[in-house]
Scaffold this active site. Structure first.
Site, PDB file in Angstrom:
ATOM      1  N   GLY A  14       2.638  -7.190  -4.752  1.00  0.00           N
ATOM      2  CA  GLY A  14       1.988  -8.371  -4.479  1.00  0.00           C
ATOM      3  C   GLY A  14       1.992  -9.053  -3.025  1.00  0.00           C
ATOM      4  N   ASN A  16      -0.171  -8.248  -0.702  1.00  0.00           N
ATOM      5  CA  ASN A  16      -1.622  -8.874  -0.472  1.00  0.00           C
ATOM      6  C   ASN A  16      -1.668 -10.154  -1.134  1.00  0.00           C
ATOM      7  OD1 ASN A  16      -3.587  -6.816   0.964  1.00  0.00           O
ATOM      8  ND2 ASN A  16      -2.659  -5.275  -0.220  1.00  0.00           N
ATOM      9  N   ARG A  93      -5.870  -0.688 -12.210  1.00  0.00           N
ATOM     10  CA  ARG A  93      -6.725  -0.048 -13.350  1.00  0.00           C
ATOM     11  C   ARG A  93      -8.162  -0.100 -12.756  1.00  0.00           C
ATOM     12  NH1 ARG A  93      -3.872  -0.142 -17.864  1.00  0.00           N
ATOM     13  NH2 ARG A  93      -1.702  -1.056 -17.856  1.00  0.00           N
ATOM     14  N   HIS A 111      -8.351  -1.300  -0.566  1.00  0.00           N
ATOM     15  CA  HIS A 111      -8.045   0.177  -0.741  1.00  0.00           C
ATOM     16  C   HIS A 111      -7.453   0.722   0.359  1.00  0.00           C
ATOM     17  CE1 HIS A 111      -7.969   4.138  -2.534  1.00  0.00           C
ATOM     18  NE2 HIS A 111      -8.530   4.644  -1.423  1.00  0.00           N
TER      19      HIS A 111
HETATM   20  C1  GAR Z   1      -1.878  -1.842  -1.250  1.00  0.00           C
HETATM   21  O1  GAR Z   1      -1.738  -0.828  -0.386  1.00  0.00           O
HETATM   22  C2  GAR Z   1      -3.200  -1.740  -1.849  1.00  0.00           C
HETATM   23  O2  GAR Z   1      -4.383  -1.278  -0.801  1.00  0.00           O
HETATM   24  C3  GAR Z   1      -3.144  -0.518  -2.975  1.00  0.00           C
HETATM   25  O3  GAR Z   1      -1.768  -0.758  -3.436  1.00  0.00           O
HETATM   26  C4  GAR Z   1      -0.859  -1.769  -2.675  1.00  0.00           C
HETATM   27  C5  GAR Z   1      -0.749  -2.835  -3.227  1.00  0.00           C
HETATM   28  O4  GAR Z   1       0.463  -3.550  -2.538  1.00  0.00           O
HETATM   29  N1  GAR Z   1      -4.201  -0.541  -3.710  1.00  0.00           N
HETATM   30  C6  GAR Z   1      -4.711   0.627  -4.433  1.00  0.00           C
HETATM   31  O5  GAR Z   1      -4.189   1.549  -4.010  1.00  0.00           O
HETATM   32  C7  GAR Z   1      -5.996   0.477  -5.207  1.00  0.00           C
HETATM   33  N2  GAR Z   1      -6.491   1.690  -5.289  1.00  0.00           N
HETATM   34  P1  GAR Z   1       0.894  -5.115  -2.764  1.00  0.00           P
HETATM   35  O6  GAR Z   1       1.007  -4.913  -4.271  1.00  0.00           O
HETATM   36  O7  GAR Z   1       1.797  -5.257  -1.865  1.00  0.00           O
HETATM   37  O8  GAR Z   1      -0.606  -5.860  -2.396  1.00  0.00           O
END
Ligand code: GAR
Length: 221
Positions: A14, A16, A93, A111
């Protein structure tokens, strides 16, 4: 303009989600996170929600008869709280039609690669293993495909010869935390226009739609 109501879907750490909370709390973003939904009871995002007083729900897909039912319920919960923008923040998902239809061009995802390169899982590892020299991150609207929706903002970062998946992921993540709140800000200001898969930003002077890490511009001319 009234304060934008955001619903966040997250599966893990989490960070982001946190970057959006921080932008709101520091009053750089005129929005309110009215709900966090997580599919993972041990997601650290839950701790962040508790700390910042964000209402949260844990919804486990396996407790539903089908994936579609999970997303129907998700859409209902978001609608009940009058969510205007759904933000996927590390939601692992593929979103299905019932949620997409309930929020057309109102679901964003981040992404960790420069789409359309390296969609799906482990975007950073894919870029490294391919031998790419530049990668980055992309904020896009969500459609039914895997990371295929209209692109809103991208940021580029260099890939160095001695990078590991961890060092590259860390470099990209810093830019994720910049461009995601920025995309939401543009949305909240009603400056994003979508025609087919083309996104334009109203009033964009140079370009708010991309950020290039200065390290890339060794010899910009
Ligand atoms: C982030 O790097 C996001 O870009 C990626 O997962 C991570 C989540 O980090 N998302 C994907 O790969 C979606 N296909 P976070 O939970 O610290 O935000």
């Amino acid at each position: 303009m009234s304060m934008l109501k955001i619903g966040v879907l997250a599966s893990g750490r989490g960070s982001n989600f946190q970057s959006i909370i921080d932008e709101i709390e520091s009053q750089h973003l005129d929005a309110e996170i009215v709900l966090l939904i997580t599919d993972n009871p041990s997601a650290f995002a839950i701790e962040r929600a508790k700390k910042h007083g964000v209402h949260y729900l844990i919804m486990r897909p396996k407790e539903f008869h089908s994936k579609d039912e999970f997303f129907i319920k998700t859409a209902e919960e978001l609608k009940e709280r009058h969510v205007e923008l759904v933000v996927l923040a590390g939601f692992m998902r593929i979103v299905r039609k019932p949620l997409i239809d309930a929020f057309p061009n109102r679901i964003m995802n981040i992404h960790p690669a420069l789409l359309p390169a390296f969609p799906g899982l482990h975007g950073q590892r894919q870029a490294l293993e391919y031998g790419a020299k530049i990668s980055g991150c992309t904020v896009h609207f969500v459609d039914e495909g895997m990371d295929t929706g209209p692109i809103i903002i991208q940021a580029a970062v260099p890939i160095f010869q001695d990078d590991t998946e961890e060092t590259l992921s860390e470099r990209i993540l810093k830019y994720e935390h910049k461009i995601y709140p920025e995309a939401i800000r543009l949305f909240s200001e009603e400056r994003i226009e979508v025609k087919g898969r083309m996104v334009s930003i109203k009033g964009d002077t140079f370009s708010e739609a991309f950020i290039v890490n200065p390290a890339i511009k060794k010899n910009p001319e």
